[in-house]
Write an enzyme that holds these catalytic residues in place. Structure first.
Site, PDB file in Angstrom:
ATOM      1  CD  GLU A 167      -2.928  -1.143   2.287  1.00 34.46           C
ATOM      2  OE1 GLU A 167      -4.103  -1.406   2.012  1.00 34.46           O
ATOM      3  OE2 GLU A 167      -2.541  -0.890   3.443  1.00 34.46           O
TER       4      GLU A 167
ATOM      5  CB  CYS B  34       3.104   7.536   3.050  1.00 35.60           C
ATOM      6  SG  CYS B  34       3.682   6.335   4.258  1.00 35.60           S
TER       7      CYS B  34
ATOM      8  CB  CYS C 184       7.656  -5.236   8.707  1.00 37.11           C
ATOM      9  SG  CYS C 184       9.013  -4.325   9.484  1.00 37.11           S
TER      10      CYS C 184
ATOM     11  CB  CYS D 130       6.629  -2.151  16.199  1.00 36.76           C
ATOM     12  SG  CYS D 130       8.310  -1.908  15.583  1.00 36.76           S
TER      13      CYS D 130
ATOM     14  CB  CYS E  41       3.288  -1.481  13.673  1.00 33.56           C
ATOM     15  SG  CYS E  41       3.423  -1.344  11.892  1.00 33.56           S
TER      16      CYS E  41
ATOM     17  CB  CYS F  74       1.082   6.358  11.307  1.00 39.26           C
ATOM     18  SG  CYS F  74       1.658   7.908  10.754  1.00 39.26           S
TER      19      CYS F  74
HETATM   20  N1  SAH Z   1       9.432   0.825   9.579  1.00 40.52           N
HETATM   21  C1  SAH Z   1       9.670   2.210   9.679  1.00 40.52           C
HETATM   22  C2  SAH Z   1       8.761   3.044   8.810  1.00 40.52           C
HETATM   23  C3  SAH Z   1       7.297   2.680   8.751  1.00 40.52           C
HETATM   24  S1  SAH Z   1       6.259   2.985  10.122  1.00 40.52           S
HETATM   25  C4  SAH Z   1       9.552   2.653  11.111  1.00 40.52           C
HETATM   26  O1  SAH Z   1       9.089   1.884  11.933  1.00 40.52           O
HETATM   27  O2  SAH Z   1       9.985   3.767  11.391  1.00 40.52           O
HETATM   28  C5  SAH Z   1       5.915   4.738  10.145  1.00 40.52           C
HETATM   29  C6  SAH Z   1       5.616   5.270  11.554  1.00 40.52           C
HETATM   30  O3  SAH Z   1       4.302   4.865  12.018  1.00 40.52           O
HETATM   31  C7  SAH Z   1       6.591   4.727  12.587  1.00 40.52           C
HETATM   32  O4  SAH Z   1       7.013   5.737  13.457  1.00 40.52           O
HETATM   33  C8  SAH Z   1       5.746   3.732  13.301  1.00 40.52           C
HETATM   34  O5  SAH Z   1       6.285   3.429  14.547  1.00 40.52           O
HETATM   35  C9  SAH Z   1       4.405   4.410  13.350  1.00 40.52           C
HETATM   36  N2  SAH Z   1       3.302   3.527  13.680  1.00 40.52           N
HETATM   37  C10 SAH Z   1       3.242   2.189  13.540  1.00 40.52           C
HETATM   38  N3  SAH Z   1       2.047   1.715  13.969  1.00 40.52           N
HETATM   39  C11 SAH Z   1       1.335   2.783  14.374  1.00 40.52           C
HETATM   40  C12 SAH Z   1       0.011   2.930  14.885  1.00 40.52           C
HETATM   41  N4  SAH Z   1      -0.801   1.913  15.028  1.00 40.52           N
HETATM   42  N5  SAH Z   1      -0.402   4.170  15.209  1.00 40.52           N
HETATM   43  C13 SAH Z   1       0.404   5.243  15.028  1.00 40.52           C
HETATM   44  N6  SAH Z   1       1.657   5.152  14.525  1.00 40.52           N
HETATM   45  C14 SAH Z   1       2.125   3.938  14.211  1.00 40.52           C
HETATM   46 FE1  SF4 Z   2       7.970  -2.655  10.787  1.00 39.27          FE
HETATM   47 FE2  SF4 Z   2       5.770  -1.432  11.652  1.00 39.27          FE
HETATM   48 FE3  SF4 Z   2       7.866  -1.669  13.279  1.00 39.27          FE
HETATM   49 FE4  SF4 Z   2       7.975   0.020  11.192  1.00 39.27          FE
HETATM   50  S1  SF4 Z   2       6.614   0.166  12.965  1.00 39.27           S
HETATM   51  S2  SF4 Z   2       9.564  -1.467  11.827  1.00 39.27           S
HETATM   52  S3  SF4 Z   2       6.752  -1.135   9.685  1.00 39.27           S
HETATM   53  S4  SF4 Z   2       6.641  -3.368  12.446  1.00 39.27           S
END
Ligand code: SAH
Ligand code: SF4
Length: 388
Positions: free
Chosen positions: A119, A134, A141, A145, A148, A372
């Protein structure tokens, strides 16, 4: 740079290569010209007996004009256009669906030739004729996290440079924004955030190649100041990103103690907060004019106390930085709640008082799961192998 870091970097790159995309040659033998570096494009031309000038011409058509049809490349003589069309294509990723949110955010689901999907989201500025694209760098991934949605999808594979540039080019098609506007002209697709699916520093080679194509002055021509790459903290790759690409850096911090960060950003067990902050201090090009962005997802009762805000100030002291406070965006089955507005405001006030700009980000595109951390596709891993 210590030997240890260099070794670690080699290890990351070698493991990442295991997930590289399949060969992009079409079943009829034609090759896609998108995603080739200038040198590679020149080599393709040399292989069919053409001079470097031809590569320059094609570069202009592909990246400045956004042309995909050789027949319309009018500055090239007819027989040559036919010869090119026999051997090459100028592709875009296939669009599976496009959804537009109530707030005008637009989400694209792209399907590549091997069926894998990612996406991409266009987030218009609410007040002006500009906005951010974006883009994703991986299908799924390796990191997981806790907050996420992408993190619940195993890494299927890396995207290739063509697939990364292609997301931006297809978004531009969608807004009719070719040819590439000159630098001083406002443009709808004015910035790129590498914040979609995947960890860009675990697919560094393809991401770097794609960004170099995007930054090339004779093509799309977005400057490095208009590009922000977000990492969850792949420390050994951060210096290289700064030295070679010089793009803005965003770091997904989200917690101020190793105990909590180990849990919610598991990569922290490998690269703990102290090492991450040190890498930020060293990041080439960081200055007051080009701050490092710390991203901090606001999780109710988990990381949003005033004491944590004060600790955050202590951690980043001396780094030219701003802090993006991202209200947690829920997704189906997600284990957290968004912080309350008063908690977020108190948190932001402490940072602001310490001199750090700390906007509370307004969620965009939540109704279509485009905000995000909400991105995820149906793609599943077909083979099992070690993750980087
Ligand atoms: N993998 C990279 C880039 C993609 S995520 C990273 O983790 O930085 C882009 C941003 O969205 C990151 O800061 C991530 O931590 C945040 N993010 C992930 N899940 C989220 C959620 N459910 N609500 C708000 N931000 C989130
Ligand atoms: Fe991967 Fe989501 Fe963590 Fe970014 S925030 S490193 S996309 S699991």
């Amino acid at each position: 740079m210590s030997d240890l870091t260099a070794t670690e970097r080699e290890r990351i790159l070698a493991k990442s290569a295991l997930f590289n995309p399949p060969d992009a040659t079409l079943p009829d033998g034609r090759r896609d010209l998108v995603g080739l570096s200038r040198e590679e494009l020149a080599a393709e031309m040399a292989a069919i007996g053409e001079k470097p000038f031809r590569a320059k011409q094609l570069w202009h058509w592909i990246y400045h004009q956004g042309e995909t049809d050789f027949a319309k490349m009018t500055s090239i003589a007819g027989p040559m256009r036919a010869k090119l069309a026999e051997r090459f294509v100028v592709e875009r990723p296939g669009i599976a669906t496009v959804q537009t949110s109530q707030d005008e955010t637009r989400k694209f689901l792209f399907r590549f030739r091997d069926g894998q999907q990612v996406e991409t989201v266009y987030i218009p500025d609410r007040h002006e004729d500009r906005g951010a694209v974006c883009i994703s760098t991986q299908v799924g991934c390796t990191l997981s996290c806790r907050f996420c949605h992408t993190g619940t999808q195993k890494l299927v594979r890396n995207l290739g440079a063509a697939e990364i540039v292609g997301q931006f080019m297809a978004a531009r098609d969608s807004y009719g924004e070719w040819p590439s506007p000159k630098d001083d002209k406002p443009r709808l697709l004015s910035t790129i955030v590498v914040m979609g699916m995947g960890e860009p520093l675990y697919n560094y080679e393809a991401t770097a190649k794609a960004l170099r194509i995007i930054m090339d002055h004779e093509g799309i021509g977005l400057s490095r100041r208009r590009i922000t790459l977000s990492t969850s903290g792949v420390v050994p790759m951060m210096d290289r990103c700064g030295e070679e690409l010089g793009v803005n850096l965003a770091v997904s911090l989200h917690a101020v103690t190793n105990e909590l960060r180990d849990e919610i950003v598991p990569l922290n067990r490998k690269y703990p907060i102290e090492a991450l902050i040190e890498a930020c201090r060293r990041y080439p090009g960081a200055s007051n004019a080009r701050r490092i962005t710390f991203e901090y997802v606001m999780l109710r009762g988990v990381n949003d106390s005033e004491a944590e805000a004060r600790e955050l100030v202590r951690l980043i002291r001396g780094i030219p930085a701003k802090v993006n406070l991202i209200p947690f965006n829920p997704w189906p089955g997600s284990p957290y709640e968004t912080s309350t507005l008063p908690a977020m405001t108190r948190f932001a006030d402490i940072l602001n008082d310490a001199g750090y700009a700390s906007p509370i980000r307004r969620p965009r595109g939540r109704d279509i799961l485009a905000a995000c951390g909400q991105l995820k596709t149906e793609s599943e891993r077909r083979r099992v192998s070690a993750a980087p």
